[in-house]
Structures are given as structure tokens and as C-alpha cells.
Write an enzyme that holds these catalytic residues in place. Structure first.
Site, PDB file in Angstrom:
ATOM      1  N   LYS A  42       0.713  -1.101   0.058  1.00  0.00           N
ATOM      2  CA  LYS A  42      -0.095   0.053   0.135  1.00  0.00           C
ATOM      3  C   LYS A  42       0.870   1.137   0.199  1.00  0.00           C
ATOM      4  CE  LYS A  42      -4.221   1.857   2.153  1.00  0.00           C
ATOM      5  NZ  LYS A  42      -4.636   2.120   0.797  1.00  0.00           N
TER       6      LYS A  42
HETATM    7  N1  PMP Z   1      -7.622  -1.172  -3.460  1.00  0.00           N
HETATM    8  C1  PMP Z   1      -7.317   0.073  -3.295  1.00  0.00           C
HETATM    9  C2  PMP Z   1      -6.407   0.746  -4.484  1.00  0.00           C
HETATM   10  C3  PMP Z   1      -7.302   0.957  -2.193  1.00  0.00           C
HETATM   11  O1  PMP Z   1      -6.721   1.881  -1.850  1.00  0.00           O
HETATM   12  C4  PMP Z   1      -7.789  -0.055  -1.018  1.00  0.00           C
HETATM   13  C5  PMP Z   1      -8.126   0.747   0.495  1.00  0.00           C
HETATM   14  N2  PMP Z   1      -7.172   0.564   1.145  1.00  0.00           N
HETATM   15  C6  PMP Z   1      -8.558  -1.142  -1.446  1.00  0.00           C
HETATM   16  C7  PMP Z   1      -8.423  -1.770  -2.551  1.00  0.00           C
HETATM   17  C8  PMP Z   1      -9.330  -1.767  -0.291  1.00  0.00           C
HETATM   18  O2  PMP Z   1      -8.489  -2.318   0.878  1.00  0.00           O
HETATM   19  P1  PMP Z   1      -8.920  -2.427   2.276  1.00  0.00           P
HETATM   20  O3  PMP Z   1     -10.223  -3.171   2.283  1.00  0.00           O
HETATM   21  O4  PMP Z   1      -7.919  -3.258   3.100  1.00  0.00           O
HETATM   22  O5  PMP Z   1      -9.333  -0.993   2.723  1.00  0.00           O
END
Ligand code: PMP
Length: 297
Positions: free
Chosen positions: A159
Site C-alpha cells: 500500500k
Molecule cells: N484497493 C485500493 C487501491 C485501495 O486503496 C484500497 C483501500 N485501502 C482497497 C483496494 C481496499 O483495501 P482495504 O479493504 O484493506 O481497505
């Protein structure tokens, strides 16, 4: 939408081990994280004072940094306590929590081996990523200009701030055209995800979601897959071509900020938020607040 800028608010931010006044949580302009995107972050939500899947987020932050070649100088346990401190200091009960880690200012070139690693944690109220009245009917998506890169091109499972460059471009272009978000294909042309949330299709009572082999396998995504299986709904991960959207009766997005967001349109293809989406929205709302029920019992 609140127009109070994020650098001019009351409250406290955890910065490198201590709580500092919100307005004093600053970096210098010559910071590696800012120039070369050596920065990773998390997005979490606290419900009734408790962060949902908090430890998973702290662990992901550590892994994200490792994929960029740096180590976060605070253990998962320390981060867990720090997030609690931030919530308490800001008297936050239902809040979005944003941990961030980045390379500092010791070296200002591509090479930054000797840089110190900094960590900040902030939180703020963010009731809904999309306006509730729009969310109810389903948000409108257009196609994004850029594709999710191949795992040979970028550390796609981190991330990492750098991977959001194409997301902001896609989101801004979508908003300029009157859509709420953009849907990204992957480098092969398969359905991938929105600019900050994962994608789900409901096809004849089954749930289909793209295999997360070149984008984030979201924590919400995995939670929703478990909730669906608990309802005896079949969940299938696979590669899907964009034409398969024509087979879907319902579409929704999942993410910490987006929670479960129904999709009403993808550039001319129309969808109606249906029974499965609504059931999972209810189940998700219960799951994130399950701890409050336990306390009451
Ligand atoms: N894809 C992207 C590009 C994101 O920014 C997020 C948010 N973090 C997600 C998917 C979903 O991830 P999560 O459910 O862990 O928040």
C-alpha cells in the site's frame, strides 16, 4: 464536505513516538518520501472506539514498507498502542485512522540507504467515502485511463503512495465527467478494482471477484468474502474480461473507507443495488460493531 484543510486542525497526531499538536506534525520539503514516493500508508476505521481488524492493518503497514526496502522502527504492538492513543487524544469514537511511514531527509537522491524512517498516525471523522444519497442508488463509475501494473513492474501488493498516482488521475478525470469513481482494468485488460476499493460482481446469486494478483487483496474484501460464505453464497475468485459486466445483476465495491458501496452504473451499463448487496451491507455493519454488542452482553 468539510473544507478545513488537513494541516490546520485541532487535535493530536502521533509522530515518531510521541503525540504532537496537530499543526506541528510537519515534514521538511526535502524529504525522500515526498520526492521519490518512499512512503507507505494504511487506512483504517474505528467503530464505537475500536479499530476494525486493527492488527491486520499494522501488519500490512510493516509488509508494505518491507516491499519498498525499509523497516518500520516500531513493532506492531507499539503501533497498536499508538493508534489507541491517537483515538483517545482526539476523543475519536467513529473515525478514519491514517498511519503513514516514509523515508526522511538524510539523503536526497534515488539511493537513500541511510535515511531514517518516520511514522505518523492521524485520525479524523470520515462518515462516508461517497455521499449517502448517491450511495443508496449506487455510485456511477467510468473507465480509468490507466491500468493496474503487472507485478513485474511495481511492488503491487504494497500500500505504497507511489501506486496511487494513477488512482488520483483516474478519480479526478471521473469526477470531471460527473462520475463518482473510475474502474481500472489490469495490465492484461481484466477487471481489476476502483481507485481505492475492490470490485465484486453478483452473477445469478453467486459472487465473483477478480483474483488479486496485481493489486491489493483488501482487508474489507476478505471480510466480505467470509460474510458471503457464512450466508451460503458461493464466492468465486477469477480473472474476468470487462464484457462479463453484462452478466452481472449487482455490482459493489469494498474498502475500509468505502465499506460496501453499491454501483449503479459503469459507463452506460446499469445496475440496481439488490438483495445480496444489501444483505452484505447489513452483515458488514454488524461485523464492524460486533465488539460493542459483546461488551453490552
Ligand atoms: N484497493 C485500493 C487501491 C485501495 O486503496 C484500497 C483501500 N485501502 C482497497 C483496494 C481496499 O483495501 P482495504 O479493504 O484493506 O481497505
Amino acid at each position: 464536505m468539510s473544507m478545513i484543510p488537513f494541516d490546520d486542525r485541532d487535535g493530536f497526531i502521533w509522530l515518531d513516538g510521541t503525540l504532537v499538536n496537530w499543526r506541528d506534525a510537519k515534514v521538511h520539503v526535502l524529504t525522500h518520501g515526498l520526492h521519490y514516493a518512499s512512503s507507505v500508508f494504511e487506512g483504517e476505521r474505528a467503530y464505537a472506539g475500536k479499530i476494525f481488524k486493527s492488527r491486520e492493518h499494522s501488519e500490512r503497514l510493516h509488509k508494505s514498507a518491507e516491499m519498498l526496502g525499509f523497516k518500520i522502527p516500531y513493532s506492531v504492538d507499539v503501533l497498536e498502542r499508538a493508534k489507541e492513543e491517537v483515538l483517545v487524544a482526539n476523543k475519536a469514537v467513529d473515525a478514519y485512522v491514517r498511519p503513514l511511514a516514509w523515508r526522511g531527509s538524510e539523503m536526497m537522491a534515488v539511493s537513500a540507504q541511510a535515511s531514517t524512517i518516520h511514522v505518523a498516525i492521524a485520525c479524523w471523522a470520515w462518515p462516508s467515502m461517497f455521499k449517502p444519497e448517491i450511495k443508496e442508488k449506487g455510485i456511477r463509475l467510468c473507465w480509468a485511463r490507466y491500468k493496474r501494473p503487472s507485478p513485474e513492474t511495481e511492488p503491487v501488493f504494497s500500500k505504497a503512495a507511489g501506486l496511487y498516482m494513477i488512482c488520483t488521475i483516474g478519480k479526478h478525470e471521473a469526477e470531471a465527467k460527473g462520475y463518482q469513481d473510475a474502474l481500472m482494468l489490469d495490465w492484461r485488460g481484466n477487471l481489476a478494482e476502483a481507485t481505492g476499493a475492490n470490485l465484486f460482481l453478483v452473477i445469478n446469486g453467486e459472487i465473483h471477484t477478480p483474483t488479486p494478483d496485481c493489486f491489493l487483496d483488501g482487508i474489507t474484501r476478505r471480510t466480505v468474502m467470509d460474510l458471503a460464505r457464512a450466508r451460503q453464497i458461493k464466492v468465486i475468485e477469477r480473472h474476468m474480461r470487462p464484457e462479463e459486466l453484462d452478466k452481472a445483476q449487482e455490482i459493489f465495491l469494498t474498502g475500509t473507507a468505502a465499506e460496501i458501496t453499491p454501483v449503479g452504473e459503469i459507463e452506460g451499463r446499469m445496475f440496481t443495488p439488490g438483495a445480496i448487496t444489501k444483505q452484505l451491507m447489513d452483515d458488514y455493519a454488524s461485523a464492524v460493531r460486533a465488539h460493542t454488542k459483546h461488551q453490552a452482553a
